[in-house]
Scaffold this active site. Structure first.
Site, PDB file in Angstrom:
ATOM      1  N   SER A  82       0.807  -1.221   0.000  1.00 28.45           N
ATOM      2  CA  SER A  82       0.000   0.000   0.000  1.00 28.45           C
ATOM      3  C   SER A  82       0.840   1.271   0.000  1.00 28.45           C
ATOM      4  O   SER A  82       0.294   2.370  -0.017  1.00 28.45           O
ATOM      5  CB  SER A  82      -0.934  -0.002   1.201  1.00 28.45           C
ATOM      6  OG  SER A  82      -0.191  -0.098   2.394  1.00 28.45           O
ATOM      7  N   THR A 220      -1.448   3.075   4.372  1.00 29.69           N
ATOM      8  CA  THR A 220      -0.686   4.320   4.374  1.00 29.69           C
ATOM      9  C   THR A 220       0.347   4.269   5.482  1.00 29.69           C
ATOM     10  O   THR A 220       0.034   3.811   6.579  1.00 29.69           O
ATOM     11  CB  THR A 220      -1.610   5.535   4.668  1.00 29.69           C
ATOM     12  OG1 THR A 220      -2.593   5.640   3.640  1.00 29.69           O
ATOM     13  CG2 THR A 220      -0.839   6.837   4.753  1.00 29.69           C
ATOM     14  N   THR A 238       1.674   6.960   0.383  1.00 28.09           N
ATOM     15  CA  THR A 238       0.735   5.894   0.045  1.00 28.09           C
ATOM     16  C   THR A 238       0.588   5.785  -1.467  1.00 28.09           C
ATOM     17  O   THR A 238       0.861   6.756  -2.186  1.00 28.09           O
ATOM     18  CB  THR A 238      -0.649   6.181   0.672  1.00 28.09           C
ATOM     19  OG1 THR A 238      -1.565   5.142   0.310  1.00 28.09           O
ATOM     20  CG2 THR A 238      -1.214   7.500   0.214  1.00 28.09           C
ATOM     21  N   ARG A 248      -7.589   9.937  -9.194  1.00 28.03           N
ATOM     22  CA  ARG A 248      -8.074  10.040  -7.807  1.00 28.03           C
ATOM     23  C   ARG A 248      -6.902  10.362  -6.860  1.00 28.03           C
ATOM     24  O   ARG A 248      -5.845   9.758  -6.923  1.00 28.03           O
ATOM     25  CB  ARG A 248      -8.731   8.726  -7.405  1.00 28.03           C
ATOM     26  CG  ARG A 248      -9.259   8.688  -5.954  1.00 28.03           C
ATOM     27  CD  ARG A 248      -8.278   8.059  -4.993  1.00 28.03           C
ATOM     28  NE  ARG A 248      -8.900   7.791  -3.692  1.00 28.03           N
ATOM     29  CZ  ARG A 248      -8.210   7.441  -2.611  1.00 28.03           C
ATOM     30  NH1 ARG A 248      -6.893   7.301  -2.660  1.00 28.03           N
ATOM     31  NH2 ARG A 248      -8.825   7.224  -1.470  1.00 28.03           N
ATOM     32  N   THR A 271      -4.492   6.974   8.515  1.00 33.84           N
ATOM     33  CA  THR A 271      -4.584   5.913   7.523  1.00 33.84           C
ATOM     34  C   THR A 271      -6.050   5.540   7.394  1.00 33.84           C
ATOM     35  O   THR A 271      -6.831   5.772   8.308  1.00 33.84           O
ATOM     36  CB  THR A 271      -3.749   4.692   7.957  1.00 33.84           C
ATOM     37  OG1 THR A 271      -3.863   3.660   6.986  1.00 33.84           O
ATOM     38  CG2 THR A 271      -4.206   4.138   9.299  1.00 33.84           C
ATOM     39  N   GLY A 272      -6.441   4.998   6.252  1.00 30.12           N
ATOM     40  CA  GLY A 272      -7.829   4.578   6.106  1.00 30.12           C
ATOM     41  C   GLY A 272      -8.453   5.037   4.807  1.00 30.12           C
ATOM     42  O   GLY A 272      -7.753   5.345   3.838  1.00 30.12           O
TER      43      GLY A 272
HETATM   44  N1  GLY Z   1      -5.493   6.519   2.962  1.00 24.33           N
HETATM   45  C1  GLY Z   1      -5.070   6.271   1.662  1.00 24.33           C
HETATM   46  C2  GLY Z   1      -6.020   6.666   0.657  1.00 24.33           C
HETATM   47  O1  GLY Z   1      -7.226   6.472   0.813  1.00 24.33           O
HETATM   48  O2  GLY Z   1      -5.597   7.188  -0.350  1.00 24.33           O
END
Ligand code: GLY
Length: 367
Positions: A82, A220, A238, A248, A271-272
């Protein structure tokens, strides 16, 4: 190390947390002392904690240096797939990178979003901080900037990421992040055309993460470093979300969302589900909570509760540390962990954070 804490709910909180926390404003007092490094996730992410912490034992290493080194370690190691190259391929099978780094003394931050064909995202973010007066560069323009600063163009696709993307396409591009389009995105790949919306359309009634689409692995690295002098820095790196719509950008490169630091108060890393989290700037919220007198654990839980109030299923995790090194964390929707090492600790410690559980809350209950 003495942990001064009590178990209880600080009225008038209407959310239940399984975690232990202090009463309002009480210091946790769990600092290992400085220098210190703290970051999201344990497991493979602890190599980053160790690298950053050990670098700080040489006082010539700055807090910014330590954050850059720590996040770079995860980029090279492709932590959990990730962070760094070869992870989270988008709909076109391309890996793009988001990163930011922030100096807690000047409050300057530098960031790159949807960075293409360059592996060293956190270092390019630092170049934005140090060689421009901007905060955020994006896409191919960020790549051009990186190249002009001496970074190499490289292919971020790996055999694994290409195979994973190929399997996703063979499975009719399931799951994906499209809504209100034709053909039906729950059964078909694109190209998609937009459908007319009305008040009951999913765009207005549901969050973006399709139900059942849980991220593969963690997502992340966000790190805060505290130099022995007290100077602080924070950063995030990330590769975002698997199968994302090309272009995105998540929460990672957004100051106050991916991470945030004010050396006069403390820092935070997140993170998330970035699409949801960036709407709440949880790290800005958490640091401001510290400024208003909350202990790190409460500051983290409050920031998570604010997201749960609108998105009860959101996967989130934030780690919070004040400028003395007292720390806490909160998360929702998964088993969040964070790692820290400081003072004379001989190894990194990983803390498991039970999810904050939403039960109900009124707007007035948010402090
Ligand atoms: N937390 C990483 C993302 O959604 O890009």
């Amino acid at each position: 190390m003495t942990r001064l804490c009590q178990i209880g709910l600080a009225a008038p909180i209407a959310w239940l947390s399984a975690s232990v926390f202090t009463s309002y404003g009480q210091e946790i007092g769990n600092s290992p002392s400085l220098p210190m490094v703290i970051n999201t996730w344990g497991g493979p992410f602890t190599a980053a904690t160790d690298a950053a912490y050990l670098s700080l034992l040489d006082p010539k290493t700055s807090a910014l240096d330590a954050v850059e080194l720590g996040c770079s370690t995860c980029e090279v190691n492709q932590c959990d797939g990730s962070v760094g190259y070869g992870g989270s391929p988008d709909e076109n099978c391309e890996t793009t990178l988001d990163a930011m780094i922030m100096d807690g003394t000047s409050m300057k931050s530098g960031a790159v979003a949807a960075l293409r064909r360059v592996k060293e995202a956190i270092s390019v973010a630092r170049a934005v901080l140090e060689h421009t007066t901007h905060t955020l560069l994006v896409g191919d323009f960020a790549t051009d900037f990186a190249v002009s600063n001496g970074f190499a163009v490289q292919n971020l696709t790996t055999e694994n990421s290409a195979a994973s993307c190929g399997q996703w396409k063979a499975a009719n591009c399931q799951p994906n992040y499209r809504i209100n389009v034709s053909p039906d995105p729950s059964g078909s790949c694109g190209p998609y055309a937009p459908l007319a919306l009305n008040a009951s359309s999913a765009a207005y009634t549901s969050q973006l993460l399709p139900s059942g689409d849980k991220p593969e692995g963690h997502d992340t690295i966000s790190m805060i470093a505290l130099h022995a002098s007290g100077a602080m820095a924070a950063g995030t790196s990330t590769n975002g979300a698997s199968r994302k719509v090309p272009g995105r950008v998540g929460d990672g490169p957004i100051t106050g969302s991916g991470s945030y630091v004010d050396g006069e108060v403390g820092g935070c890393g997140a993170t998330g589900d970035g699409d949801v989290m960036m709407r709440f700037l949880p790290c800005y919220q958490a640091v401001e909570n510290l400024r208003r007198g909350m202990a790190p654990q409460q500051a983290a839980e409050d920031a998570v509760r604010r997201m749960l109030r609108k998105y009860p299923d959101v996967q989130s995790g934030i780690v919070v540390v004040n400028n003395r090194g007292d720390h806490g964390g909160a998360g929702s929707g998964w088993g969040f962990t964070y790692a820290y090492r400081g003072g004379g600790m001989s190894e990194t410690v990983v803390v498991s954070v039970p999810p904050v559980v939403a039960v109900a809350v009124e707007a007035g209950d948010l402090r």
